[in-house]
Design a protein around this motif. Structure first.
Motif, short mmCIF file in Angstrom:
data_model
loop_
_atom_site.label_atom_id
_atom_site.label_comp_id
_atom_site.label_asym_id
_atom_site.label_seq_id
_atom_site.Cartn_x
_atom_site.Cartn_y
_atom_site.Cartn_z
N TRP A 1 0.71 -1.44 0.07
CA TRP A 1 0.07 -0.14 -0.04
C TRP A 1 0.68 1.35 -0.22
O TRP A 1 0.67 2.16 -0.93
N LEU A 2 1.80 1.29 1.01
CA LEU A 2 2.87 2.38 1.01
C LEU A 2 3.65 2.44 -0.52
O LEU A 2 3.55 3.74 -0.89
N LYS A 3 3.79 1.53 -1.10
CA LYS A 3 4.80 1.52 -2.27
C LYS A 3 3.86 2.20 -3.27
O LYS A 3 4.26 3.00 -4.19
N LYS A 4 2.51 1.59 -3.55
CA LYS A 4 1.66 2.36 -4.41
C LYS A 4 1.56 3.80 -4.26
O LYS A 4 1.28 4.59 -5.10
N LEU A 5 1.17 4.29 -2.64
CA LEU A 5 1.13 5.59 -2.37
C LEU A 5 2.38 6.27 -3.05
O LEU A 5 2.20 7.44 -3.56
N ARG A 6 3.75 5.94 -2.98
CA ARG A 6 4.83 6.74 -3.27
C ARG A 6 5.01 6.58 -4.56
O ARG A 6 5.47 7.73 -5.16
N GLU A 7 4.63 5.64 -5.33
CA GLU A 7 4.49 5.74 -6.74
C GLU A 7 3.73 6.76 -7.33
O GLU A 7 4.07 7.31 -8.46
N LYS A 8 2.65 7.00 -6.75
CA LYS A 8 1.73 8.08 -7.25
C LYS A 8 2.12 9.50 -6.65
O LYS A 8 1.15 10.53 -6.72
N GLY A 9 3.19 9.64 -5.90
CA GLY A 9 3.83 10.70 -5.44
C GLY A 9 3.27 11.03 -4.04
O GLY A 9 3.86 12.20 -3.48
N PHE A 10 2.62 10.17 -3.15
CA PHE A 10 2.52 10.55 -1.79
C PHE A 10 3.64 10.05 -0.98
O PHE A 10 4.07 8.96 -1.30
N ASN A 11 3.68 10.67 0.31
CA ASN A 11 4.47 10.11 1.33
C ASN A 11 6.04 10.05 0.73
O ASN A 11 6.83 9.25 1.01
N LYS A 12 6.35 11.07 -0.29
CA LYS A 12 7.83 10.83 -0.80
C LYS A 12 8.98 11.98 0.20
O LYS A 12 8.22 12.54 0.85
N GLN A 13 9.80 11.28 0.21
CA GLN A 13 11.10 12.03 0.84
C GLN A 13 11.92 12.76 -0.12
O GLN A 13 12.52 12.21 -1.15
N PHE A 14 12.32 13.99 0.02
CA PHE A 14 12.97 14.79 -1.16
C PHE A 14 14.30 14.86 -0.63
O PHE A 14 14.83 15.11 0.43
N VAL A 15 15.36 14.55 -1.38
CA VAL A 15 16.93 14.34 -1.13
C VAL A 15 17.63 15.35 -1.84
O VAL A 15 17.60 15.47 -3.20
N LEU A 16 18.70 15.86 -1.39
CA LEU A 16 19.74 16.77 -1.96
C LEU A 16 20.76 16.13 -1.88
O LEU A 16 21.35 15.92 -0.85
N ILE A 17 21.54 16.16 -3.04
CA ILE A 17 22.93 15.44 -3.24
C ILE A 17 23.83 16.60 -3.20
O ILE A 17 24.00 17.22 -4.15
N LEU A 18 25.03 16.34 -2.16
CA LEU A 18 26.03 17.36 -2.25
C LEU A 18 27.19 16.47 -2.74
O LEU A 18 27.79 15.74 -2.38
N GLY A 19 27.42 17.02 -3.95
CA GLY A 19 28.62 16.29 -4.82
C GLY A 19 28.14 15.74 -5.93
O GLY A 19 27.32 14.62 -5.87
N ALA A 20 28.45 16.42 -7.42
CA ALA A 20 27.92 15.89 -8.53
C ALA A 20 29.01 14.96 -9.24
O ALA A 20 28.93 14.63 -10.36
N GLY A 21 29.96 14.52 -8.51
CA GLY A 21 31.07 13.73 -9.16
C GLY A 21 30.75 12.19 -9.31
O GLY A 21 29.37 12.00 -9.18
N SER A 22 31.49 11.39 -9.35
CA SER A 22 31.24 10.06 -9.62
C SER A 22 30.65 9.32 -8.49
O SER A 22 29.68 8.56 -8.54
N LEU A 23 30.82 9.65 -7.34
CA LEU A 23 30.19 9.20 -5.96
C LEU A 23 28.81 9.51 -6.13
O LEU A 23 27.66 8.70 -5.76
N GLY A 24 28.52 10.84 -6.10
CA GLY A 24 27.05 11.43 -6.24
C GLY A 24 26.33 10.72 -7.28
O GLY A 24 25.18 10.42 -6.93
N ARG A 25 26.84 10.82 -8.47
CA ARG A 25 26.18 10.14 -9.45
C ARG A 25 25.79 8.69 -9.40
O ARG A 25 24.81 8.16 -9.59
N LYS A 26 27.04 8.00 -8.93
CA LYS A 26 26.46 6.57 -8.62
C LYS A 26 25.23 6.21 -7.66
O LYS A 26 24.63 5.41 -7.93
N PHE A 27 25.35 7.17 -6.58
CA PHE A 27 24.27 7.09 -5.51
C PHE A 27 23.06 7.45 -6.22
O PHE A 27 21.98 6.73 -5.94
N TYR A 28 22.95 8.37 -7.14
CA TYR A 28 21.87 8.74 -7.80
C TYR A 28 21.20 7.63 -8.71
O TYR A 28 20.16 7.27 -8.78
N ALA A 29 22.31 7.06 -9.38
CA ALA A 29 21.89 5.88 -10.40
C ALA A 29 21.13 4.76 -9.55
O ALA A 29 20.21 4.22 -9.97
#
Length: 468
Positions: free
Chosen positions: A134-162
């Protein structure tokens, strides 16, 4: 505010679990005493059973809080929750049996208790799984999301994002990156979120964007910025997590220790380093090996006679192997080959149709019956029933230079069977694959994991096409 929300969520989960456990009790009671499907003569009142059910429910909740089961973590997989449900229920059930014994409640139905345990695990598992979906479906619809800011756009940050994009059910959405040097992504094949500015603009972004977590993915050279970053995040009430620039060297689940008042990262967290776990595993080894020796003693006597009648030489073959903490020990097997120079047997692999084998020995090796004397190794403490298979010193010296992390297997006692062997990795199979399985076992050991490996070994049979 975050901790307060987590505390409320923990209490809601605990209350719901308690209610589900009582519903499971009512179902088990109805099945046993009211359905008419099972012959029964109730000697205790419903109120008595209900009282013990309430005690059982409180025990489950208490053990749940004690083991951290009610700590909200959206990163938890359902497999982990299912394991914890079974673990907590079984421990609570054993505690309930102890209370019943102490208070001499001898007339309580054992069938009813067994059904109660099964229905409780089943109901909790179903309800938790449904909540997860149920929570998974809510999150896929945009509810109960957690917003993340990544400090560092190098290989480490991009790997985490991927990697994060592979788990949309977790409900994390990256709003963007901050980086002092890169203003555009070198590779946009994964449709990376934009670089919103520099690290110095962090406070402004936290004040103007809906950000729940900040992920620090900066290189070690930027460690002097960490203090200011963490202070800025805490001032804004935002959670902060650090990806170490050396994470490739860490296990899947690194552990923090405290030594001399300083927090340390344990590069290899091993559950069997815990004294309680070691005592549990060793106790099981002693009981299991004694039982195995008594059950298989007639078979071992017949094998000994067969060896004597079919080839000259000793019945038992003793060979030096490397075990716990790189210490050597004599491993026992039934002799399956002709008597030969010890140097040859210690430095040569057995091959298919090996001419050194005796006819009877080939049968013993194929059926793994030659391994039975190793239960005596288990009994004296050289080995465990389950663990990485031990190797000869000659090959250990060779493999430790050729196979990454090969020596990690010696952090625990070797075993008669293991996670690699139960998955068919015996004889002429990849050493790298075996080590990967061994390390997974070492880092994820549980008592139930041992039982699973033993069951899988028996279920798959002892005959193996790779056992030459």
């Amino acid at each position: 505010m975050i901790r307060g929300n987590q505390s409320v969520l923990s209490k809601i989960y605990a209350f719901c679990d308690f209610v589900v456990i009582q519903i499971a009790f009512l179902a088990a009671y109805w099945l046993k005493f009211k359905s008419g499907w099972i012959e029964s003569e109730g000697t205790l009142s419903f109120q008595t059973y209900l009282l013990w059910s309430l005690i059982y429910g409180f025990l489950c909740i208490a053990f749940g809080f004690f083991t951290g089961f009610y700590t909200p973590k959206r990163k938890k997989r359902f497999a982990y929750e299912a394991y914890k449900i079974i673990q907590i229920q079984v421990i609570s059930f054993l505690a309930l049996l102890s209370f019943l014994f102490i208070f001499k409640e001898v007339h309580i139905s054992r069938e009813m208790l067994a059904m109660y345990l099964v229905t409780s695990i089943a109901f909790l598992g179903f309800y938790r799984y449904y909540i997860k979906i149920w929570l998974k479906k809510l999150r896929e619809k945009g509810f109960n999301k957690q917003f993340v800011l990544i400090l560092g756009a190098g290989s480490l940050g991009r790997k985490f994002y991927a990697n994060l994009q592979k788990y949309p059910e977790l409900g994390f959405e990256v709003v963007g990156f901050l980086d002092d040097f890169l203003q555009t992504h070198e590779d946009n094949a994964l449709n990376y979120k934009p670089i919103l500015g520099t690290i110095d603009e962090l406070e402004d972004k936290l004040n103007n964007l809906p950000i729940d977590e900040v992920i620090i993915a900066l290189p070690l050279a930027a460690h002097d910025k960490y203090g200011k970053i963490i202070s800025t995040c805490e001032k804004a009430g935002v959670r902060t997590m650090i990806i170490p620039d050396f994470f490739d060297y860490l296990p899947a689940r690194p552990n923090f220790d405290n030594f001399a008042g300083i927090p340390l990262i344990n590069v290899r967290d091993i559950p069997l380093d815990d004294l309680t776990n070691r005592i549990l595993k060793r106790s099981f080894d002693i009981v299991f090996s004694l039982a195995a020796i008594m059950i298989t003693l007639p078979v071992m006597l017949l094998i000994a006679v067969g060896i004597k009648l079919t080839s000259p030489g000793p019945v038992i073959f003793k060979q030096e192997r490397v075990g716990l903490n790189r210490r050597t020990f004599p491993m026992y097997k039934f002799r399956t080959m002709k008597v030969m120079d010890e140097k040859d047997s210690d430095t040569q692999w057995t091959t298919e149709n090996d001419p050194r084998r005796t006819a009877f020995g080939a049968f013993l090796r194929r059926t793994s019956l030659d391994e039975l004397p190793q239960f005596f190794n288990v009994l004296v403490g050289h080995m465990s029933v389950v663990g990485p298979r031990p190797e000869r010193p000659y090959f250990v010296e060779q493999f430790k230079e050729e196979v990454p992390k090969y020596m990690v297997k010696h952090h625990i006692r070797p075993g008669i069977t293991g996670w690699a062997q139960s998955n068919g990795l015996r004889g002429d199979t990849s050493i790298e694959d075996r080590i990967n399985h061994d390390i997974f076992y070492i880092e994820n050991w549980t008592f139930l994991f041992d039982i699973k490996i033993i069951y899988k070994t028996i279920w798959n049979g002892f005959v193996n096409k790779n056992a030459y």
